[in-house]
Design a protein around this motif. Structure first.
Motif, PDB file in Angstrom:
ATOM      1  N   PHE A  89       0.836  -1.195   0.000  1.00  0.00           N
ATOM      2  CA  PHE A  89       0.000   0.000   0.000  1.00  0.00           C
ATOM      3  C   PHE A  89       0.876   1.252   0.000  1.00  0.00           C
ATOM      4  O   PHE A  89       1.956   1.273   0.614  1.00  0.00           O
ATOM      5  CB  PHE A  89      -0.929   0.005   1.218  1.00  0.00           C
ATOM      6  N   THR A  90       0.405   2.302  -0.665  1.00  0.00           N
ATOM      7  CA  THR A  90       1.221   3.502  -0.818  1.00  0.00           C
ATOM      8  C   THR A  90       1.459   4.230   0.504  1.00  0.00           C
ATOM      9  O   THR A  90       2.417   5.005   0.614  1.00  0.00           O
ATOM     10  CB  THR A  90       0.566   4.485  -1.811  1.00  0.00           C
ATOM     11  N   ASP A  91       0.612   3.988   1.502  1.00  0.00           N
ATOM     12  CA  ASP A  91       0.833   4.635   2.800  1.00  0.00           C
ATOM     13  C   ASP A  91       1.687   3.786   3.742  1.00  0.00           C
ATOM     14  O   ASP A  91       1.953   4.189   4.873  1.00  0.00           O
ATOM     15  CB  ASP A  91      -0.498   4.989   3.471  1.00  0.00           C
ATOM     16  N   ASN A  92       2.134   2.633   3.280  1.00  0.00           N
ATOM     17  CA  ASN A  92       2.968   1.748   4.104  1.00  0.00           C
ATOM     18  C   ASN A  92       4.443   2.036   3.794  1.00  0.00           C
ATOM     19  O   ASN A  92       5.130   1.263   3.122  1.00  0.00           O
ATOM     20  CB  ASN A  92       2.620   0.287   3.830  1.00  0.00           C
ATOM     21  N   ALA A 123      -6.207   0.108  -6.528  1.00  0.00           N
ATOM     22  CA  ALA A 123      -5.915  -1.284  -6.869  1.00  0.00           C
ATOM     23  C   ALA A 123      -6.739  -2.288  -6.086  1.00  0.00           C
ATOM     24  O   ALA A 123      -7.054  -3.363  -6.578  1.00  0.00           O
ATOM     25  CB  ALA A 123      -4.432  -1.560  -6.649  1.00  0.00           C
ATOM     26  N   LEU A 124      -7.074  -1.958  -4.832  1.00  0.00           N
ATOM     27  CA  LEU A 124      -7.700  -2.954  -3.973  1.00  0.00           C
ATOM     28  C   LEU A 124      -8.683  -2.279  -3.021  1.00  0.00           C
ATOM     29  O   LEU A 124      -8.374  -1.248  -2.431  1.00  0.00           O
ATOM     30  CB  LEU A 124      -6.629  -3.683  -3.161  1.00  0.00           C
ATOM     31  N   GLU A 125      -9.861  -2.900  -2.883  1.00  0.00           N
ATOM     32  CA  GLU A 125     -10.818  -2.415  -1.890  1.00  0.00           C
ATOM     33  C   GLU A 125     -10.535  -3.081  -0.556  1.00  0.00           C
ATOM     34  O   GLU A 125     -10.468  -4.305  -0.457  1.00  0.00           O
ATOM     35  CB  GLU A 125     -12.256  -2.713  -2.313  1.00  0.00           C
ATOM     36  N   LYS A 126     -10.352  -2.286   0.461  1.00  0.00           N
ATOM     37  CA  LYS A 126     -10.059  -2.806   1.797  1.00  0.00           C
ATOM     38  C   LYS A 126     -10.784  -1.938   2.814  1.00  0.00           C
ATOM     39  O   LYS A 126     -10.680  -0.707   2.775  1.00  0.00           O
ATOM     40  CB  LYS A 126      -8.552  -2.809   2.063  1.00  0.00           C
ATOM     41  N   SER A 127     -11.515  -2.579   3.706  1.00  0.00           N
ATOM     42  CA  SER A 127     -12.293  -1.881   4.736  1.00  0.00           C
ATOM     43  C   SER A 127     -13.210  -0.837   4.127  1.00  0.00           C
ATOM     44  O   SER A 127     -13.390   0.263   4.652  1.00  0.00           O
ATOM     45  CB  SER A 127     -11.356  -1.225   5.759  1.00  0.00           C
ATOM     46  N   GLY A 128     -13.780  -1.187   2.969  1.00  0.00           N
ATOM     47  CA  GLY A 128     -14.776  -0.324   2.353  1.00  0.00           C
ATOM     48  C   GLY A 128     -14.244   0.823   1.527  1.00  0.00           C
ATOM     49  O   GLY A 128     -15.026   1.660   1.059  1.00  0.00           O
ATOM     50  N   GLU A 129     -12.919   0.907   1.312  1.00  0.00           N
ATOM     51  CA  GLU A 129     -12.373   1.982   0.498  1.00  0.00           C
ATOM     52  C   GLU A 129     -11.356   1.441  -0.492  1.00  0.00           C
ATOM     53  O   GLU A 129     -10.676   0.443  -0.236  1.00  0.00           O
ATOM     54  CB  GLU A 129     -11.717   3.049   1.379  1.00  0.00           C
ATOM     55  N   LEU A 130     -11.272   2.095  -1.644  1.00  0.00           N
ATOM     56  CA  LEU A 130     -10.280   1.730  -2.641  1.00  0.00           C
ATOM     57  C   LEU A 130      -8.936   2.330  -2.259  1.00  0.00           C
ATOM     58  O   LEU A 130      -8.842   3.528  -1.967  1.00  0.00           O
ATOM     59  CB  LEU A 130     -10.701   2.230  -4.024  1.00  0.00           C
ATOM     60  N   ARG A 131      -7.898   1.514  -2.271  1.00  0.00           N
ATOM     61  CA  ARG A 131      -6.584   1.992  -1.843  1.00  0.00           C
ATOM     62  C   ARG A 131      -5.559   1.796  -2.964  1.00  0.00           C
ATOM     63  O   ARG A 131      -5.584   0.803  -3.689  1.00  0.00           O
ATOM     64  CB  ARG A 131      -6.131   1.244  -0.584  1.00  0.00           C
ATOM     65  N   ASP A 132      -4.662   2.770  -3.078  1.00  0.00           N
ATOM     66  CA  ASP A 132      -3.583   2.710  -4.060  1.00  0.00           C
ATOM     67  C   ASP A 132      -2.485   1.779  -3.562  1.00  0.00           C
ATOM     68  O   ASP A 132      -2.242   1.665  -2.354  1.00  0.00           O
ATOM     69  CB  ASP A 132      -2.981   4.098  -4.286  1.00  0.00           C
ATOM     70  N   MET A 133      -1.801   1.136  -4.519  1.00  0.00           N
ATOM     71  CA  MET A 133      -0.705   0.246  -4.175  1.00  0.00           C
ATOM     72  C   MET A 133       0.478   0.508  -5.108  1.00  0.00           C
ATOM     73  O   MET A 133       0.326   1.087  -6.191  1.00  0.00           O
ATOM     74  CB  MET A 133      -1.137  -1.222  -4.292  1.00  0.00           C
ATOM     75  N   TYR A 134       1.658   0.077  -4.663  1.00  0.00           N
ATOM     76  CA  TYR A 134       2.846   0.060  -5.504  1.00  0.00           C
ATOM     77  C   TYR A 134       3.195  -1.384  -5.839  1.00  0.00           C
ATOM     78  O   TYR A 134       2.995  -2.286  -5.021  1.00  0.00           O
ATOM     79  CB  TYR A 134       4.047   0.683  -4.794  1.00  0.00           C
ATOM     80  N   LEU A 135       3.746  -1.579  -7.033  1.00  0.00           N
ATOM     81  CA  LEU A 135       4.301  -2.867  -7.434  1.00  0.00           C
ATOM     82  C   LEU A 135       5.820  -2.767  -7.404  1.00  0.00           C
ATOM     83  O   LEU A 135       6.408  -1.899  -8.061  1.00  0.00           O
ATOM     84  CB  LEU A 135       3.825  -3.248  -8.838  1.00  0.00           C
ATOM     85  N   ASN A 142       4.697  -4.677   7.466  1.00  0.00           N
ATOM     86  CA  ASN A 142       3.891  -5.739   6.863  1.00  0.00           C
ATOM     87  C   ASN A 142       3.712  -5.488   5.385  1.00  0.00           C
ATOM     88  O   ASN A 142       3.775  -4.383   4.914  1.00  0.00           O
ATOM     89  CB  ASN A 142       2.497  -5.766   7.500  1.00  0.00           C
ATOM     90  N   ASN A 143       3.398  -6.568   4.661  1.00  0.00           N
ATOM     91  CA  ASN A 143       3.030  -6.442   3.265  1.00  0.00           C
ATOM     92  C   ASN A 143       1.959  -7.465   2.944  1.00  0.00           C
ATOM     93  O   ASN A 143       2.121  -8.611   3.267  1.00  0.00           O
ATOM     94  CB  ASN A 143       4.241  -6.692   2.375  1.00  0.00           C
TER      95      ASN A 143
END
Length: 218
Positions: free
Chosen positions: A168-171, A192-204, A217-218
């Protein structure tokens, strides 16, 4: 189970090299006796679980005893069918305590983006995921685990060309950990992914074979 484990590759124990502490930690295969410890670590009443659930992709939340049983039994069955261990408990060597987990996972057919070239790339590789108890952060345990699993298992033994990771971009701590383990940021994955009711950006991130300590964590 013990006789079966003797026939399975990569079960460990693998001692971790930790310059920040004299305590000893290692990786080894999951076992049924881990189930209560996994439940205790990840259930909602444990303050350690809040940050773990926020930062991981697929852990059920709330986490129950049934979830732990399913996870351990599924992992043991994969050991049996593949004759190979690709999910390890992170343990305190003094008492064999389960303090976290790390694994290599196939994401074939499970995409967080639409680019066909990237899909083909991920179909041929494995992703790495991990988490650790808050109590054992900042000792270099996860970075040592990531380096070992990538360099000794994924690249040397399995001869994979690369290992990838979603974060996640905030991690920020996990991003820094991956960079220290020679992963390179490939792209941003918006919503990229819905988690806890919200869409969250991720890095690859991707680490290539031949490339060679904060814990998160990842």
């Amino acid at each position: 189970m013990n006789s079966l484990l003797n026939q399975i590759k990569f079960i460990g124990p693998y001692e971790l090299i930790l310059p920040k502490t004299t305590e000893r930690f290692h990786l080894s295969a999951l076992k049924t006796s881990d189930i209560p410890q996994i439940t205790s670590l990840l259930e909602s009443t444990n303050v350690n679980s809040i940050d773990i659930h926020k930062s991981t992709i697929s852990l059920p939340n709330p986490y129950t005893l049934s979830d732990a049983k399913w996870f351990v039994n599924k992992s043991i069955e994969e050991y049996r069918t593949t004759s190979r261990c690709n999910i390890w408990a992170i343990r305190n060597s003094s008492n064999d305590e389960y303090i976290g987990c790390i694994g290599l996972h196939s994401f074939k057919g499970k995409y967080l983006f639409e680019d066909e070239r990237d899909k083909a790339l991920l179909d041929e590789g494995y992703g790495i995921g991990y988490y650790i108890s808050l109590k054992y952060r900042n000792l270099g345990i996860v970075s040592s685990s990531v380096k070992f699993v990538c360099d000794e298992i994924a690249f040397k033994e399995l001869r994979l060309d690369y290992v990838f990771a979603y974060v996640f971009t905030d991690n920020v701590k996990s991003q820094n950990l991956l960079k220290k383990c020679d992963f390179k940021l490939i792209k941003l994955l918006p919503n990229a992914l819905e988690k806890s009711g919200e869409l969250r950006d991720m890095y690859l991130f991707i680490k290539e074979r031949g490339g060679d300590d904060d814990d998160e964590n990842n």
